[in-house]
Enzyme design. Structure first.
Site, PDB file in Angstrom:
ATOM      1  N   PHE A  35       0.835  -1.197   0.000  1.00 54.33           N
ATOM      2  CA  PHE A  35       0.000   0.000   0.000  1.00 54.33           C
ATOM      3  C   PHE A  35       0.878   1.260   0.000  1.00 54.33           C
ATOM      4  N   GLY A  36       0.532   2.201  -0.868  1.00 54.73           N
ATOM      5  CA  GLY A  36       1.290   3.464  -0.938  1.00 54.73           C
ATOM      6  C   GLY A  36       2.136   3.575  -2.188  1.00 54.73           C
ATOM      7  N   LYS A  48      16.081   8.637  -1.100  1.00 56.72           N
ATOM      8  CA  LYS A  48      16.631   9.901  -0.582  1.00 56.72           C
ATOM      9  C   LYS A  48      17.003   9.763   0.889  1.00 56.72           C
ATOM     10  N   GLY A 176      22.949   2.961 -16.573  1.00 56.77           N
ATOM     11  CA  GLY A 176      23.637   4.238 -16.355  1.00 56.77           C
ATOM     12  C   GLY A 176      22.663   5.394 -16.250  1.00 56.77           C
ATOM     13  N   ILE A 179      18.552   5.594 -11.535  1.00 54.69           N
ATOM     14  CA  ILE A 179      18.683   4.695 -10.379  1.00 54.69           C
ATOM     15  C   ILE A 179      20.136   4.294 -10.204  1.00 54.69           C
ATOM     16  N   ALA A 180      20.824   4.017 -11.302  1.00 57.01           N
ATOM     17  CA  ALA A 180      22.249   3.665 -11.231  1.00 57.01           C
ATOM     18  C   ALA A 180      23.034   4.810 -10.593  1.00 57.01           C
ATOM     19  N   ASP A 311       2.917   6.778 -13.779  1.00 58.47           N
ATOM     20  CA  ASP A 311       3.856   5.987 -14.583  1.00 58.47           C
ATOM     21  C   ASP A 311       3.181   5.084 -15.616  1.00 58.47           C
ATOM     22  N   HIS A 450      23.841  38.274  -1.577  1.00 54.38           N
ATOM     23  CA  HIS A 450      25.294  38.115  -1.687  1.00 54.38           C
ATOM     24  C   HIS A 450      25.837  37.632  -0.348  1.00 54.38           C
TER      25      HIS A 450
HETATM   26  C1  LIG Z   1      14.320   3.811  -6.933  1.00 51.45           C
HETATM   27  C2  LIG Z   1      13.403   4.891  -7.416  1.00 51.45           C
HETATM   28  C3  LIG Z   1      13.622   6.199  -7.041  1.00 51.45           C
HETATM   29  C4  LIG Z   1      12.787   7.207  -7.491  1.00 51.45           C
HETATM   30  N1  LIG Z   1      13.045   8.489  -7.109  1.00 51.45           N
HETATM   31  C5  LIG Z   1      12.264   9.486  -7.550  1.00 51.45           C
HETATM   32  C6  LIG Z   1      12.503  10.830  -7.156  1.00 51.45           C
HETATM   33  O1  LIG Z   1      13.448  11.124  -6.417  1.00 51.45           O
HETATM   34  N2  LIG Z   1      11.677  11.793  -7.611  1.00 51.45           N
HETATM   35  C7  LIG Z   1      10.620  11.506  -8.441  1.00 51.45           C
HETATM   36  O2  LIG Z   1       9.901  12.417  -8.836  1.00 51.45           O
HETATM   37  N3  LIG Z   1      10.362  10.229  -8.827  1.00 51.45           N
HETATM   38  C8  LIG Z   1      11.150   9.227  -8.394  1.00 51.45           C
HETATM   39  N4  LIG Z   1      10.878   7.934  -8.767  1.00 51.45           N
HETATM   40  C9  LIG Z   1       9.709   7.677  -9.640  1.00 51.45           C
HETATM   41  C10 LIG Z   1       8.391   7.631  -8.803  1.00 51.45           C
HETATM   42  O3  LIG Z   1       8.562   6.729  -7.737  1.00 51.45           O
HETATM   43  C11 LIG Z   1       7.244   7.212  -9.679  1.00 51.45           C
HETATM   44  O4  LIG Z   1       7.167   8.081 -10.801  1.00 51.45           O
HETATM   45  C12 LIG Z   1       5.906   7.294  -8.940  1.00 51.45           C
HETATM   46  O5  LIG Z   1       5.968   6.616  -7.723  1.00 51.45           O
HETATM   47  C13 LIG Z   1       4.774   6.733  -9.803  1.00 51.45           C
HETATM   48  O6  LIG Z   1       3.575   6.804  -9.088  1.00 51.45           O
HETATM   49  P1  LIG Z   1       2.262   6.075  -9.623  1.00 51.45           P
HETATM   50  O7  LIG Z   1       1.156   6.482  -8.700  1.00 51.45           O
HETATM   51  O8  LIG Z   1       2.104   6.305 -11.063  1.00 51.45           O
HETATM   52  O9  LIG Z   1       2.557   4.520  -9.469  1.00 51.45           O
HETATM   53  P2  LIG Z   1       2.943   3.652  -8.191  1.00 51.45           P
HETATM   54  O10 LIG Z   1       3.300   4.459  -7.020  1.00 51.45           O
HETATM   55  O11 LIG Z   1       3.930   2.663  -8.679  1.00 51.45           O
HETATM   56  O12 LIG Z   1       1.572   2.923  -7.820  1.00 51.45           O
HETATM   57  C14 LIG Z   1       1.057   1.908  -8.606  1.00 51.45           C
HETATM   58  C15 LIG Z   1       0.435   0.872  -7.710  1.00 51.45           C
HETATM   59  O13 LIG Z   1      -0.377   0.035  -8.525  1.00 51.45           O
HETATM   60  C16 LIG Z   1      -0.302  -1.291  -8.061  1.00 51.45           C
HETATM   61  N5  LIG Z   1      -0.637  -2.162  -9.195  1.00 51.45           N
HETATM   62  C17 LIG Z   1       0.048  -2.292 -10.351  1.00 51.45           C
HETATM   63  N6  LIG Z   1      -0.582  -3.156 -11.169  1.00 51.45           N
HETATM   64  C18 LIG Z   1      -1.686  -3.568 -10.504  1.00 51.45           C
HETATM   65  C19 LIG Z   1      -2.738  -4.468 -10.812  1.00 51.45           C
HETATM   66  N7  LIG Z   1      -2.796  -5.110 -11.982  1.00 51.45           N
HETATM   67  N8  LIG Z   1      -3.692  -4.677  -9.886  1.00 51.45           N
HETATM   68  C20 LIG Z   1      -3.653  -4.044  -8.687  1.00 51.45           C
HETATM   69  N9  LIG Z   1      -2.687  -3.174  -8.351  1.00 51.45           N
HETATM   70  C21 LIG Z   1      -1.718  -2.945  -9.240  1.00 51.45           C
HETATM   71  C22 LIG Z   1       1.133  -1.440  -7.584  1.00 51.45           C
HETATM   72  O14 LIG Z   1       1.212  -2.443  -6.582  1.00 51.45           O
HETATM   73  C23 LIG Z   1       1.452  -0.043  -7.031  1.00 51.45           C
HETATM   74  O15 LIG Z   1       1.297   0.023  -5.626  1.00 51.45           O
HETATM   75  C24 LIG Z   1      11.686   6.898  -8.324  1.00 51.45           C
HETATM   76  C25 LIG Z   1      11.434   5.573  -8.694  1.00 51.45           C
HETATM   77  C26 LIG Z   1      12.285   4.585  -8.242  1.00 51.45           C
HETATM   78  C27 LIG Z   1      11.999   3.160  -8.637  1.00 51.45           C
HETATM   79  N1  LIG Z   2      15.493  11.279  -8.801  1.00 51.84           N
HETATM   80  C1  LIG Z   2      14.506  10.836  -9.571  1.00 51.84           C
HETATM   81  O1  LIG Z   2      13.627  11.555 -10.005  1.00 51.84           O
HETATM   82  C2  LIG Z   2      14.472   9.377  -9.919  1.00 51.84           C
HETATM   83  C3  LIG Z   2      15.294   8.466  -9.285  1.00 51.84           C
HETATM   84  C4  LIG Z   2      15.234   7.131  -9.653  1.00 51.84           C
HETATM   85  C5  LIG Z   2      14.342   6.731 -10.636  1.00 51.84           C
HETATM   86  N2  LIG Z   2      13.545   7.656 -11.220  1.00 51.84           N
HETATM   87  C6  LIG Z   2      12.620   7.262 -12.300  1.00 51.84           C
HETATM   88  O2  LIG Z   2      12.655   5.880 -12.501  1.00 51.84           O
HETATM   89  C7  LIG Z   2      12.900   5.602 -13.866  1.00 51.84           C
HETATM   90  C8  LIG Z   2      13.684   4.336 -14.004  1.00 51.84           C
HETATM   91  O3  LIG Z   2      15.038   4.539 -13.590  1.00 51.84           O
HETATM   92  P1  LIG Z   2      16.219   3.737 -14.273  1.00 51.84           P
HETATM   93  O4  LIG Z   2      17.499   4.301 -13.815  1.00 51.84           O
HETATM   94  O5  LIG Z   2      15.962   2.284 -14.127  1.00 51.84           O
HETATM   95  O6  LIG Z   2      15.954   4.039 -15.808  1.00 51.84           O
HETATM   96  P2  LIG Z   2      16.630   5.079 -16.822  1.00 51.84           P
HETATM   97  O7  LIG Z   2      15.758   5.078 -17.999  1.00 51.84           O
HETATM   98  O8  LIG Z   2      16.964   6.370 -16.160  1.00 51.84           O
HETATM   99  O9  LIG Z   2      18.026   4.409 -17.178  1.00 51.84           O
HETATM  100  C9  LIG Z   2      18.108   3.121 -17.694  1.00 51.84           C
HETATM  101  C10 LIG Z   2      19.530   2.868 -18.116  1.00 51.84           C
HETATM  102  O10 LIG Z   2      19.717   1.506 -18.373  1.00 51.84           O
HETATM  103  C11 LIG Z   2      20.404   1.350 -19.615  1.00 51.84           C
HETATM  104  N3  LIG Z   2      20.040   0.033 -20.149  1.00 51.84           N
HETATM  105  C12 LIG Z   2      18.845  -0.346 -20.638  1.00 51.84           C
HETATM  106  N4  LIG Z   2      18.885  -1.652 -20.962  1.00 51.84           N
HETATM  107  C13 LIG Z   2      20.119  -2.095 -20.636  1.00 51.84           C
HETATM  108  C14 LIG Z   2      20.779  -3.352 -20.719  1.00 51.84           C
HETATM  109  N5  LIG Z   2      20.159  -4.434 -21.212  1.00 51.84           N
HETATM  110  N6  LIG Z   2      22.052  -3.436 -20.284  1.00 51.84           N
HETATM  111  C15 LIG Z   2      22.685  -2.346 -19.786  1.00 51.84           C
HETATM  112  N7  LIG Z   2      22.112  -1.135 -19.685  1.00 51.84           N
HETATM  113  C16 LIG Z   2      20.853  -1.016 -20.100  1.00 51.84           C
HETATM  114  C17 LIG Z   2      19.975   2.537 -20.441  1.00 51.84           C
HETATM  115  O11 LIG Z   2      20.891   2.796 -21.467  1.00 51.84           O
HETATM  116  C18 LIG Z   2      19.949   3.620 -19.368  1.00 51.84           C
HETATM  117  O12 LIG Z   2      21.229   4.157 -19.146  1.00 51.84           O
HETATM  118  C19 LIG Z   2      13.636   6.827 -14.406  1.00 51.84           C
HETATM  119  O13 LIG Z   2      13.373   7.011 -15.768  1.00 51.84           O
HETATM  120  C20 LIG Z   2      13.120   7.948 -13.566  1.00 51.84           C
HETATM  121  O14 LIG Z   2      12.086   8.617 -14.220  1.00 51.84           O
HETATM  122  C21 LIG Z   2      13.594   8.965 -10.888  1.00 51.84           C
END
Ligand SMILES: Cc1cc2nc3c(=O)[nH]c(=O)nc-3n(C[C@H](O)[C@H](O)[C@H](O)COP(=O)(O)OP(=O)(O)OC[C@H]3O[C@@H](n4cnc5c(N)ncnc54)[C@H](O)[C@@H]3O)c2cc1C
Ligand SMILES: NC(=O)c1ccc[n+]([C@@H]2O[C@H](COP(=O)([O-])OP(=O)(O)OC[C@H]3O[C@@H](n4cnc5c(N)ncnc54)[C@H](O)[C@@H]3O)[C@@H](O)[C@H]2O)c1
Length: 469
Positions: A35-36, A48, A176, A179-180, A311, A450
């Site tokens: 949830f969440g 973070k 790269g 997330i990386a 997303d 400044h």
């Molecule tokens: C590691 C990481 C770091 C990130 N850092 C940032 C950041 O710093 N800043 C930023 O802006 N964004 C960041 N993001 C991206 C951000 O987390 C997402 O863009 C955002 O959470 C998407 O929200 P959402 O409501 O669309 O989906 P979600 O929050 O993913 O919610 C979708 C929900 O739907 C549920 N669901 C999916 N399919 C089904 C189904 N068939 N039936 C029932 N339930 C289902 C899932 O369980 C999930 O709980 C990060 C993402 C990751 C992975």
């Molecule tokens: N600070 C933030 O806002 C934040 C932080 C983390 C994640 N996110 C969101 O989550 C999304 C997913 O993050 P992410 O880092 O997984 O995706 P990303 O799209 O940022 O990067 C994916 C990377 O994986 C590489 N890649 C793809 N297939 C590959 C393979 N087979 N072998 C090697 N490299 C490969 C791509 O060239 C790219 O460099 C981001 O697009 C971003 O929007 C946001």
């Protein structure tokens, strides 16, 4: 079959749709995961919460440059991990309890669900749900590339890596992107030996080219960055470590690590929802197609009462975008005669790595193409942090602000910042772009404190040679 006024699939940003206006209506919230959603449980927030202590762990290295000797004694991985998830798990459980137990009009389904028609859903235990309005807020999930050994238990994604029992000595990060970059910093600042294999260089290559190049250069000083490198196989060693086969510009190599983090992008959850069964339109990358009012499309036309946000449908996989789109849907659900459009003009993003990065608007490449197509001139300025008084105080050598504007009008087209607190420094530029403030008026029409670091933004604006200057 149970009928609702509103069914919401996904408890991430979807959860915020249940405002008091729905108190007298029947609402279903359906979430088969935690949830969440992503941001709270496995995304923005916990990452973070790891980045901040990683910044503290990196201080001694930074301080030594400025004549302050400090030592890092120990990083308590388990303590940090437990502090983070004690807080997060309680928030998730509290949110779930509120929806499941404390609101009479809301029914929570802890199940995965799929479409069986436009307004009908079936849970994975066979319950059927129909609703007048359905909001698809089902998010995305990590992609696992097709590499032999990808299912080994030592291979993690961002969904699992933050809860590992101990900090590994050696980590391979595949990818790269965002997330990386964030985990590369966290794990290396905590003392792990990090190797990053990026399929095609530079790192963060979706960002502005100057940012990508300069970030790659900075990151390469902190961890082992292998560009244009494919991971071709992962095999378990007898001691429980993993051997990675790499193929890169120097030929083939092997690398022994304790953990592999896969960060190769995320796919929308449309396949698991079976949106095809309802005939909804999808983009080639699987995203659900929606219009500017967040209405789901079928054969190019909006389907009455079906909405998508976040997303699962968005071009931007960012939480602030999912939240913005949720606000659009919240309004439109209640005001069908006065629909609001989402505003995707100036979507900013930040990468919380070291150095930190923040961007809004066009990259240089995009701005060149845009101004050329419109027959107008482009103005560009790059200002180093090290050129300002606060930058001197920091002895900064990597930070910079890059601005792109329309030369004649001074209208900002893009802003890219790399360095200390980039995610905060960029906010006035987002504001200027959103409200149409030109670069010259922004620079000269207000005081800039400044000698604050904001002077780097002021000086970048002044350096732009625009028609208004
Ligand atoms: C590691 C990481 C770091 C990130 N850092 C940032 C950041 O710093 N800043 C930023 O802006 N964004 C960041 N993001 C991206 C951000 O987390 C997402 O863009 C955002 O959470 C998407 O929200 P959402 O409501 O669309 O989906 P979600 O929050 O993913 O919610 C979708 C929900 O739907 C549920 N669901 C999916 N399919 C089904 C189904 N068939 N039936 C029932 N339930 C289902 C899932 O369980 C999930 O709980 C990060 C993402 C990751 C992975
Ligand atoms: N600070 C933030 O806002 C934040 C932080 C983390 C994640 N996110 C969101 O989550 C999304 C997913 O993050 P992410 O880092 O997984 O995706 P990303 O799209 O940022 O990067 C994916 C990377 O994986 C590489 N890649 C793809 N297939 C590959 C393979 N087979 N072998 C090697 N490299 C490969 C791509 O060239 C790219 O460099 C981001 O697009 C971003 O929007 C946001």
């Amino acid at each position: 079959m149970t009928h609702f006024d509103l069914a919401i699939i996904g408890s991430g940003s979807g959860n915020s749709l249940i405002t008091p206006e729905w108190d007298s209506k029947k609402v279903a919230v359906i979430d088969g995961g935690t949830f969440g959603g992503t941001c709270l449980n496995v995304g923005c927030i916990p990452t973070k919460m790891f980045v901040y202590p990683a910044q503290l762990a990196a201080v001694p290295g930074e301080a030594a440059r400025l004549g302050v000797d400090q030592t890092l004694d120990k990083v308590h991985w388990q303590g940090i991990r437990d502090r983070i998830f004690t807080r997060i798990d309680a928030i998730s459980a509290g949110g779930r309890r509120y929806r499941a137990e404390e609101l009479d009009n809301v029914t929570l389904y802890d199940r995965h669900v799929r479409f069986i028609s436009e307004h009908a859903l079936e849970t994975d235990d066979g319950q059927r749900i129909t609703a007048d309005q359905i909001v698809v807020a089902a998010g995305s999930r990590p992609v696992l590339p097709d590499i032999p050994g990808i299912n080994l238990p030592q291979v993690h994604t961002s969904d699992t890596v933050m809860r590992i029992p101990d900090l590994p000595d050696r980590i391979l990060i595949i990818g790269g992107g965002y997330i990386a970059a964030e985990f590369g910093f966290v794990f290396s600042a905590f003392g792990a030996q990090v190797t990053m294999a990026a399929r095609s260089g530079p790192l963060l290559r979706a960002l502005d080219a100057t940012v990508a190049e300069r970030f790659t250069e900075a990151a390469s000083k902190e961890w082992d960055v292998r560009l244009d490198t494919q991971v071709t196989a992962l095999t378990e060693n007898p001691d429980g470590s993993v051997r990675a086969d790499l193929a890169g510009p120097q030929g083939k190599a092997t690398l022994d690590v304790d953990l592999v983090l896969v960060a190769t992008g995320r796919v929308p959850n449309t396949d698991r929802l079976d949106v095809a069964a309802a005939g909804f339109d999808q983009w080639p990358d699987g995203r659900l197609a929606v219009d500017e009012f967040q209405r789901v499309l079928k054969n190019g036309a909006p389907v009455a009462g079906v909405w998508g946000l976040g997303d699962v449908s968005s071009d931007f996989q960012l939480k602030h975008v999912a939240n913005h789109e949720a606000r659009t849907v919240a309004h439109n659900l209640l005001h069908p005669g006065a629909l609001r459009a989402s505003d995707h003009r100036f979507v900013p993003s930040a990468v919380f790595s070291s150095p930190q990065i923040a961007s809004v608007g066009m990259t240089e490449e995009e701005a060149c193409a845009d101004t050329e197509a419109r027959g107008v001139e482009l103005a560009l300025a790059v200002q180093e942090y090290g050129s300002t008084a606060y930058g001197w105080a920091m002895e900064d050598t990597t930070g910079f602000v890059k601005l792109l504007a329309e030369k004649e009008s001074g209208r900002l087209l893009g802003a890219h910042i790399m360095g200390h607190e980039a995610s905060m420094l960029i906010q006035p530029l987002i504001q200027a772009m959103s409200f149409g403030l030109d670069a010259h008026t922004m620079a000269s029409g207000q005081y800039w404190i400044h000698p604050a670091l904001t002077e780097v933004v002021e000086n970048a604006l002044l350096s732009l040679k625009t028609g208004k200057a």
